[in-house]
Design an enzyme around this catalytic site. Sequence first.
Site, PDB file in Angstrom:
ATOM      1  N   LYS A  39      10.497   2.600  -1.047  1.00  0.00           N
ATOM      2  CA  LYS A  39       9.662   3.184  -2.098  1.00  0.00           C
ATOM      3  C   LYS A  39      10.448   3.194  -3.388  1.00  0.00           C
ATOM      4  O   LYS A  39      11.686   3.212  -3.371  1.00  0.00           O
ATOM      5  CB  LYS A  39       9.275   4.623  -1.737  1.00  0.00           C
ATOM      6  CG  LYS A  39       7.996   5.080  -2.381  1.00  0.00           C
ATOM      7  CD  LYS A  39       6.801   4.442  -1.690  1.00  0.00           C
ATOM      8  CE  LYS A  39       5.490   5.079  -2.025  1.00  0.00           C
ATOM      9  NZ  LYS A  39       4.495   4.778  -0.988  1.00  0.00           N
TER      10      LYS A  39
HETATM   11  N1  GLU Z   1       1.843   2.546  -1.952  1.00  0.00           N
HETATM   12  C1  GLU Z   1       1.048   2.238  -0.807  1.00  0.00           C
HETATM   13  C2  GLU Z   1       1.433   3.116   0.370  1.00  0.00           C
HETATM   14  O1  GLU Z   1       1.947   4.188   0.194  1.00  0.00           O
HETATM   15  C3  GLU Z   1       1.029   0.754  -0.497  1.00  0.00           C
HETATM   16  C4  GLU Z   1       2.372   0.157  -0.171  1.00  0.00           C
HETATM   17  C5  GLU Z   1       2.352  -1.356  -0.043  1.00  0.00           C
HETATM   18  O2  GLU Z   1       1.286  -1.943  -0.088  1.00  0.00           O
HETATM   19  O3  GLU Z   1       3.436  -1.914   0.118  1.00  0.00           O
HETATM   20  O4  GLU Z   1       1.185   2.793   1.494  1.00  0.00           O
END
Ligand code: GLU
Length: 421
Positions: free
Chosen positions: A107
């Site tokens: 993240k």
């Molecule tokens: N931000 C989204 C999540 O928390 C998508 C992450 C992604 O597609 O890599 O799952």
Amino acid sequence: MTSTQFNPFRIAQHQFDTAAELLDLPQSIREILRVPQRELSVNFPVKMDDGSTKVYAGYRVQHNLARGPAKGGIRYHHAVDLDEVRALAMWMTWKCALVNIPYGGAKGGVVVDPRTRSLSELERLTRRFATEISILLGPEKDIPAPDMNTNPQVMAWIMDTISMHRGYTVPAVITGKPVNVGGSLGRVEATGRGVSLMVREIAKQAGLSLDKLQVIVQGFGNVGGTAAMLLEQMGCRVVGVADTNGGYYRRNGLDIQALNDHAARHPYRSLEGYTADGVECPSNAELLEMPCDVLIPAALDGQITSLNANRIHARFIVEGANGPTTPEADDILNDRGIVVVPDILANAGGVIASYFEWVQGLQEFFWDETDVNQKLERIIVGAFEQIYQSAQEKKQSLRTAAYQLAVRRVADATITRGIYP
Ligand code: GLU
């Protein structure tokens, strides 16, 4: 743990520790998995429109790479910090493992309130942040995506920045891109679509028809707005929605199309100023406690705590957000018989469609939207059925069953690969 000590990373570790204990994982594996593998903190300057220079802080955390490249979004938020990004990265590891896509978890975040910045400032900030974390990124290493307050345009800037550095276009370095630069059809709606499918499945298990099922959605961004729209199309009655400014409630059901049209006309999909006949305006916190069958927290983490879990009226909670429920609240909800479809399953639609986008980008062969939606449904509903059955058999909550399956997969991959050197 008490809610006054709210720290998302401590919560994520507590959830992991509980699963590790139930799985009786070896101590060494616990030590590996309860901390992030890599963390990059950056401070970087950005030229503002008025000629001044401001320094921003940002993070990219890779929690685990045992099952594949790191995957997870980048959020822009004034309150983001390293512990929140660590928690979100860990949750991505479990999410990808749970739906069995070949990724680890990561993240990223930048401490900024994008609402206060112009588009050109956001572009410069994004390009500089992408450059700062580029040492970690690559289609085979770490693939970011949108998260809170970031969108396909931001992803396009990141893709372009990495491509400029390399000297050729690298579409698979990021997902959630606009379709005209290698994005996947269906990606924008994918998280909300997954949430709506989870509502459908949990209602089916409870023998409830979707027709007139009363739903409240907290958060009206990409996830909440899409979920509300799809649920309305499925026949549900969406009685409440909220964004950061407050809630909107109508006992006979809101007009989601009208709310979405209002949001589309305002920066950051704000609902401020929306009015219609019979619509009450409770506060964001009050809305969570209003009567409904299904509550969908699709905004920030830490929304359902020991302070309000006793007053939630919903029969089901489907977690569109990451980490909306604290462990204490989880226990209270469990005792009260409220069924929670956990975040790592309920909001996995986004990363599943990201996986499809990455595969399409690497193969340079693009699928039609029906194909994307059908494959998404097959994966997320398959995972739901597996977890639901396991929870029934072991008399566990869906979160406990989901964590056991996900953590088991990551632990097994770690054991199979062995410890280098
Ligand atoms: N931000 C989204 C999540 O928390 C998508 C992450 C992604 O597609 O890599 O799952």
